[in-house]
Design an enzyme around this catalytic site. Structure first.
Site, mmCIF file in Angstrom:
data_model
loop_
_atom_site.group_PDB
_atom_site.id
_atom_site.type_symbol
_atom_site.label_atom_id
_atom_site.label_comp_id
_atom_site.label_asym_id
_atom_site.label_seq_id
_atom_site.Cartn_x
_atom_site.Cartn_y
_atom_site.Cartn_z
ATOM 1 N N GLU A 166 45.662 37.926 91.838
ATOM 2 C CA GLU A 166 45.568 38.261 90.412
ATOM 3 C C GLU A 166 44.885 39.598 90.124
ATOM 4 O O GLU A 166 43.790 39.669 89.544
ATOM 5 C CB GLU A 166 44.834 37.138 89.659
ATOM 6 N N GLU A 351 48.977 28.716 92.222
ATOM 7 C CA GLU A 351 47.928 28.019 91.469
ATOM 8 C C GLU A 351 48.519 27.396 90.205
ATOM 9 O O GLU A 351 49.305 28.038 89.524
ATOM 10 C CB GLU A 351 46.790 28.956 91.016
HETATM 11 O O1 IDE Z 1 40.302 29.468 86.014
HETATM 12 C C1 IDE Z 1 40.839 28.660 87.009
HETATM 13 C C2 IDE Z 1 41.333 29.517 88.163
HETATM 14 C C3 IDE Z 1 40.206 30.212 88.939
HETATM 15 O O2 IDE Z 1 39.258 29.268 89.370
HETATM 16 C C4 IDE Z 1 40.843 30.948 90.129
HETATM 17 O O3 IDE Z 1 39.878 31.499 91.006
HETATM 18 C C5 IDE Z 1 41.730 32.082 89.643
HETATM 19 O O4 IDE Z 1 42.661 32.482 90.637
HETATM 20 C C6 IDE Z 1 42.442 31.698 88.370
HETATM 21 N N1 IDE Z 1 43.317 32.440 87.705
HETATM 22 C C7 IDE Z 1 43.635 31.772 86.580
HETATM 23 C C8 IDE Z 1 44.591 32.259 85.547
HETATM 24 N N2 IDE Z 1 44.238 33.518 85.095
HETATM 25 C C9 IDE Z 1 43.172 33.799 84.257
HETATM 26 C C10 IDE Z 1 43.393 34.181 82.964
HETATM 27 C C11 IDE Z 1 42.317 34.526 82.152
HETATM 28 C C12 IDE Z 1 41.037 34.481 82.659
HETATM 29 C C13 IDE Z 1 40.814 34.088 83.965
HETATM 30 C C14 IDE Z 1 41.890 33.735 84.770
HETATM 31 C C15 IDE Z 1 42.971 30.594 86.554
HETATM 32 N N3 IDE Z 1 42.245 30.563 87.687
#
Ligand code: IDE
Length: 447
Positions: A166, A351
């Site tokens: 990401e 994910e």
């Molecule tokens: O937030 C849940 C997970 C996080 O724990 C992971 O480490 C990470 O890869 C992850 N990415 C997202 C989706 N993207 C996102 C969008 C806005 C703020 C933070 C993450 C969710 N998550």
């Protein structure tokens, strides 16, 4: 293939990330990462939570592999802590750090679980941040050299690699809004960090082509943008949001240029990029990892910096503890959108998951999480629908295997299909884990 089934060989797994689960951040010669620094800076992480212990996975990895085996997981996506391998980010290799991942990979394989390794899941060595980190163009070589150490050690046993997790979150959170490490708030830095992340991705793919023999890809988060109305201002805002979050990384990797909206979004802060950079960024990849959680119904908002767009809360929808709308059709749409825009490259849902408050259950040894079961069921159905429409989806990794450190939100949000009592480190598979085990055993037929 029966409509209710997934393809033979569909890969069912779960995912974690080093800093969120391992603990022992400085053990056995490891160097600090930017997240070690960030969590130890007062006021930046909820309740002062840190990853000093987390799920203690660095020490309890055998127990966790046994849990994966009992659930019937076929794959486990995890990330490597760069600063365990290269404490200063470059130069001296810390063999004790390498040995941890070597043992973990062997244990996974001995238990019939395929390792999917992410090289970077946000935990940059602090020593490299001191040298500019993602703002220093040299980082593409630093990252490729680190990647090559991992390829030489693990390639062959590890057959699916992802360079970055990401890049959008790394940049938006770490350099534009500052909610994530290293906590910068600078609209001139954000595009530079973004571009260097992509250059580093390309350099690592190039290194893999020279040393590796299997597959390498990129993991991106995609949040489909649905316009709130046909008002031209909302339509334009939605296009900006889609470009900024969903196309900013895919267009360079697949087309060799950024979306045209980037100049409009960043204005004077958007540089003229050297054209030779795009040849590096556009290295062909073998698969794309898609992280999907929610959608965004989007409208124009003059005060929303820098996008001038914001999300509109949906009245009848269910929302998770992280404030994300539960919208499974968005996952089908996202997978179809990737195929339509970028071709039918093999995809993994790397994910997908949800944070809900898990009420204490009277029954000992059981954790009831009906909302997470519903989320999982609906989103697996969405993946099946995309496959039925011709999208080459090859696997699904539930986020997350364990309740873990949710970055700046600390331990307040639980995404795990396995409950962790952080006071005792006791693991308890939730109802969602038992449901997922049945899905895996039937290759999706129980859905
Ligand atoms: O937030 C849940 C997970 C996080 O724990 C992971 O480490 C990470 O890869 C992850 N990415 C997202 C989706 N993207 C996102 C969008 C806005 C703020 C933070 C993450 C969710 N998550």
């Amino acid at each position: 293939m029966c409509a209710a089934q997934f393809p033979n060989g569909f890969l069912w797994g779960s995912a974690t990330a080093a800093y969120q689960v391992e603990g022992s951040p400085l053990a056995d010669g490891a160097g600090p990462s930017i997240w070690h620094r960030f969590v130890h800076t007062p006021g930046l992480v909820r309740d002062g939570d840190t990853g000093d212990v987390a799920c203690d996975h660095y020490r309890r990895w055998k127990e966790d592999v046994a849990i994966m085996r009992r659930l019937g997981l076929q794959a486990y996506r995890f990330s490597v802590s760069w600063s365990r391998i290269l404490p200063a980010g470059t130069g001296h290799v810390n063999y004790a750090g390498l040995d941890f991942y070597d043992r973990l990979v062997d244990a996974l394989l001995e238990n019939g679980i395929e390792p999917l390794v992410t090289l970077y899941h946000w935990d940059l060595p602090a020593a490299l941040d001191d040298r500019g980190g993602w703002l220093n163009p040299e980082i593409s070589k630093w990252f490729a050299d680190y990647a090559e150490v991992m390829f030489r050690k693990l390639d062959g046993r590890v057959k699916k690699w992802a360079t970055l997790n990401e890049p959008w979150v790394v940049t938006d959170g770490g350099y534009l809004h500052g909610a994530l490490a290293p906590g910068h708030r600078n609209r001139f830095e954000a595009p530079i960090a973004s571009h260097n992340l992509l250059r580093a991705h390309g350099a690592a793919v190039q290194a893999y082509r020279a040393t590796g023999r299997h597959e390498i890809g990129l993991v991106v988060n995609i949040e489909p943008k649905y316009r709130a109305s046909d008002d031209p201002a909302d339509v334009a805002a939605t296009a900006r949001a889609e470009a900024y979050m969903n196309r900013q990384y895919l267009d360079p990797v697949f087309f060799g240029h950024y979306p045209k909206e980037m100049v409009e979004i960043f204005g004077e802060a958007w540089p003229d990029w050297p054209s030779e950079d795009f040849a590096l960024i556009q290295q062909p990849i073998d698969f794309l990892g898609v992280n999907y959680y929610t959608r965004s119904v989007t409208r124009f908002d003059a005060n929303a910096w820098p996008l001038k767009a914001c999300a509109v809360r949906q009245k009848q929808a269910t929302y998770t503890e992280t404030g994300w709308e539960v919208f499974a059709p968005g996952l089908t749409e996202t997978l179809l959108w990737v195929k339509r825009c970028y071709g039918n490259i093999p995809l993994y849902v790397t994910e997908n998951g949800s944070a809900f408050f898990d009420p204490p259950t009277a029954a000992k040894g059981r954790v009831e999480d009906p909302l997470r079961v519903d989320y999982l069921r609906e989103h697996l159905g969405a993946v099946r629908d995309a496959i039925a429409q011709g999208v080459d989806v090859r696997g699904y990794m539930a986020w997350s295997l364990l309740d873990n450190l949710e970055w700046s939100l600390g331990y307040s949000k639980r995404f795990g299909i396995v409950h962790v009592n952080f006071a005792t480190q006791q693991r308890t598979p939730k109802d969602s884990a038992h449901f997922y085990a049945k899905v895996i055993a039937s290759n999706g037929a129980v859905l």
